[in-house]
Design an enzyme around this catalytic site. Sequence first.
Site, short mmCIF file in Angstrom:
data_model
loop_
_atom_site.label_atom_id
_atom_site.label_comp_id
_atom_site.label_asym_id
_atom_site.label_seq_id
_atom_site.Cartn_x
_atom_site.Cartn_y
_atom_site.Cartn_z
N ILE A 182 -37.06 -2.00 15.90
CA ILE A 182 -37.34 -1.01 16.93
C ILE A 182 -38.55 -0.16 16.53
O ILE A 182 -38.76 0.14 15.36
CB ILE A 182 -36.11 -0.11 17.18
CG1 ILE A 182 -36.29 0.71 18.46
CG2 ILE A 182 -35.82 0.79 15.98
CD1 ILE A 182 -35.02 1.40 18.93
N CYS A 238 -38.71 0.80 12.73
CA CYS A 238 -38.85 -0.55 12.18
C CYS A 238 -37.68 -0.92 11.26
O CYS A 238 -37.80 -1.79 10.41
CB CYS A 238 -40.18 -0.71 11.46
SG CYS A 238 -41.60 -0.43 12.53
#
Length: 229
Positions: free
Chosen positions: A83, A178
């Site tokens: 993400i 991330c």
Amino acid sequence: MKARRSLEVWKMGIVNYLEALKLQEKLFAGRKAGVVPDLVLSLQHPPTYTLGKRRTRHNLLVPESDLTRIGAELHYTERGGDITFHGPRQAVLYPILSLREIGFGARKYVEGLESVMIEVAASHGVKARPGRAGETGVWVGDRKIGAVGVRISSGITCHGLALNIDPELDYFKHIVPCGIADKEVTSLRRETNAELPADEVIHEQLIRCLARTFYFDDIKFKQDLPKFS
């Protein structure tokens, strides 16, 4: 004589993430079919969270229903990576390239994207580095300043890189950026003591560095949307 290689650049301003994703998909298919050239979309997004193909929804730390309240959207993609957040004052490049024509493999391509952000950061007095084991993207010490997430199919690339110029960093507090916990996110503005040039200048620095990194001889800036069937 070796033919000159040109890179088309589409400067698009602020674009809704879903609109940009649909355009990427069309261009990705068009590049595979050989009906569009190597090109880069240069843009920014309104506040948007995106998930990669692993769908790590647990790294979104607020209920999806709360995203409207904080003024953000959530979209699912087929890129690699975890993400991340996109927003105003973050420079985004989406290269649609044939790696076979460039002569790059996937790992070398990702390293090239990282080196582009590292070089531009250095030009503003910020010493950045590529991620170490378990990290992705580009870092200043233990603070992440740039993200890389790509999709490669049949040697053609899409998605790309995002360098934080001066985005609203509070948006990153709502995710595990991330998928890497206990690490800060930073920006050129936070890391430099100097006044930054306009965002457009930094976009162009990234574009010119990317062209050099991937051996393009010249850049053609386009004002109209690409034409393809």
